[in-house]
Design a protein around this motif. Structure first.
Motif, PDB file in Angstrom:
ATOM      1  N   ALA A   3     -85.738   5.659 -44.534  1.00  0.00           N
ATOM      2  CA  ALA A   3     -85.654   5.971 -45.960  1.00  0.00           C
ATOM      3  C   ALA A   3     -85.161   4.802 -46.794  1.00  0.00           C
ATOM      4  O   ALA A   3     -85.319   4.800 -48.014  1.00  0.00           O
ATOM      5  CB  ALA A   3     -84.736   7.182 -46.177  1.00  0.00           C
ATOM      6  N   HIS A   4     -84.586   3.796 -46.160  1.00  0.00           N
ATOM      7  CA  HIS A   4     -84.080   2.644 -46.910  1.00  0.00           C
ATOM      8  C   HIS A   4     -85.153   1.574 -47.141  1.00  0.00           C
ATOM      9  O   HIS A   4     -84.864   0.509 -47.695  1.00  0.00           O
ATOM     10  CB  HIS A   4     -82.860   2.054 -46.217  1.00  0.00           C
ATOM     11  CG  HIS A   4     -81.632   2.898 -46.410  1.00  0.00           C
ATOM     12  ND1 HIS A   4     -81.417   4.071 -45.713  1.00  0.00           N
ATOM     13  CD2 HIS A   4     -80.568   2.761 -47.245  1.00  0.00           C
ATOM     14  CE1 HIS A   4     -80.279   4.603 -46.103  1.00  0.00           C
ATOM     15  NE2 HIS A   4     -79.739   3.834 -47.034  1.00  0.00           N
ATOM     16  N   ILE A   5     -86.358   1.847 -46.689  1.00  0.00           N
ATOM     17  CA  ILE A   5     -87.581   1.105 -47.033  1.00  0.00           C
ATOM     18  C   ILE A   5     -87.580  -0.350 -46.546  1.00  0.00           C
ATOM     19  O   ILE A   5     -88.445  -0.749 -45.774  1.00  0.00           O
ATOM     20  CB  ILE A   5     -87.853   1.134 -48.548  1.00  0.00           C
ATOM     21  CG1 ILE A   5     -88.001   2.589 -49.023  1.00  0.00           C
ATOM     22  CG2 ILE A   5     -89.112   0.347 -48.876  1.00  0.00           C
ATOM     23  CD1 ILE A   5     -88.181   2.721 -50.523  1.00  0.00           C
ATOM     24  N   ALA A   6     -86.626  -1.150 -47.012  1.00  0.00           N
ATOM     25  CA  ALA A   6     -86.622  -2.574 -46.659  1.00  0.00           C
ATOM     26  C   ALA A   6     -86.416  -2.736 -45.161  1.00  0.00           C
ATOM     27  O   ALA A   6     -85.444  -2.216 -44.603  1.00  0.00           O
ATOM     28  CB  ALA A   6     -85.522  -3.307 -47.419  1.00  0.00           C
ATOM     29  N   PRO A   7     -87.324  -3.449 -44.473  1.00  0.00           N
ATOM     30  CA  PRO A   7     -87.209  -3.605 -43.013  1.00  0.00           C
ATOM     31  C   PRO A   7     -85.859  -4.139 -42.556  1.00  0.00           C
ATOM     32  O   PRO A   7     -85.325  -3.706 -41.535  1.00  0.00           O
ATOM     33  CB  PRO A   7     -88.343  -4.584 -42.685  1.00  0.00           C
ATOM     34  CG  PRO A   7     -89.353  -4.364 -43.761  1.00  0.00           C
ATOM     35  CD  PRO A   7     -88.538  -4.092 -45.001  1.00  0.00           C
ATOM     36  N   THR A   8     -85.293  -5.084 -43.311  1.00  0.00           N
ATOM     37  CA  THR A   8     -84.012  -5.660 -42.912  1.00  0.00           C
ATOM     38  C   THR A   8     -82.867  -4.659 -43.034  1.00  0.00           C
ATOM     39  O   THR A   8     -81.834  -4.815 -42.385  1.00  0.00           O
ATOM     40  CB  THR A   8     -83.690  -6.891 -43.778  1.00  0.00           C
ATOM     41  OG1 THR A   8     -83.808  -6.544 -45.162  1.00  0.00           O
ATOM     42  CG2 THR A   8     -84.642  -8.034 -43.461  1.00  0.00           C
ATOM     43  N   ALA A   9     -83.056  -3.634 -43.883  1.00  0.00           N
ATOM     44  CA  ALA A   9     -82.007  -2.623 -44.054  1.00  0.00           C
ATOM     45  C   ALA A   9     -82.187  -1.451 -43.109  1.00  0.00           C
ATOM     46  O   ALA A   9     -81.214  -0.776 -42.764  1.00  0.00           O
ATOM     47  CB  ALA A   9     -82.006  -2.122 -45.502  1.00  0.00           C
TER      48      ALA A   9
END
Length: 224
Positions: free
Chosen positions: A175-181
């Motif tokens: 759900a946090h979308i950004a791959p790094t997150a």
């Protein structure tokens, strides 16, 4: 998670509606980013709009979900922490170390590196305060209800505890979308889920979530 279910237990539709709220939040935040990108030359407009738009993007779905849960008679699960509450003092650093270490091992294997980019500081004191209130309070509040109360609560009724913790945490990361997150939040989700289950209160997950977000913002603002 029977310990949190003094009232009606979450059903599948409750979990799906909670996830839908998160999708709405993501869509609003992405839309906000696109709008602000088009206003790249209007710095003052961006400075004023960013914190307000962020608060609306998280606040409106949160209020809507609270109204829905009240109609459904589903308690939020913010029970008193009791005598075990002091354990949060060591659970927080343990959670950060666990999520950080796991991310440092898994991230490079996937070719992902952490990003230092942050849009928190919009240049105004009021804007910073609104953004902090959104990121540190509204965001964790909504996410703990959705992922630990509704999603994990529903999964507990149809699957073993281990599956419930892992699946809800994986979806929390996605759900946090950004791959790094995604990787860090996924592992942090496991820590939040375990803390919520052990304390039998959503306060545990919320407080750890709040402290984690605060630590991340301090690190970003200090350039760490």
């Amino acid at each position: 998670m029977p310990e949190l279910q003094h009232g009606k237990a979450p059903a599948l539709r409750d979990a799906l509606i909670g996830l839908a709220c998160v999708v709405v939040v993501d869509a609003l935040l992405i839309g906000q980013a696109l709008v602000l990108f088009r206003l790249d030359d209007a710095k003052s407009t961006m400075a004023a709009a960013f914190p307000i738009m962020s608060l609306v993007a998280l606040g409106v779905p949160a209020v809507g979900l609270l109204r829905y849960l009240k109609r459904r008679g589903i308690p939020l699960g913010f029970n008193r922490l009791g005598a075990k509450g002091w354990h949060l003092l060591w659970e927080f650093p343990a959670a950060v170390l666990f999520a950080g270490a796991a991310t440092s091992l898994v991230g490079p294997l996937l070719g992902l590196e952490p990003t230092e980019k942050s849009t928190l500081n919009d240049g105004t004191s009021l804007g910073i305060m609104l953004t902090l209130a959104t990121y540190l309070l509204v965001g964790p509040f909504l996410e703990e209800i959705v992922f630990r109360r509704l999603l994990m609560g529903y999964l507990d009724t149809v699957a073993p505890a281990l599956v419930s913790v892992v699946v809800s945490s994986v979806i929390f990361g996605i759900a946090h979308i950004a791959p790094t997150a995604m990787i860090y939040t996924g592992f942090m989700g496991i820590a939040l889920a375990l803390a919520t289950r052990w304390h039998k209160s959503l306060w545990a997950g919320f407080l750890l979530h709040f402290c984690n977000n605060l630590l991340m913002q301090v690190a970003v603002l200090s350039g760490v």
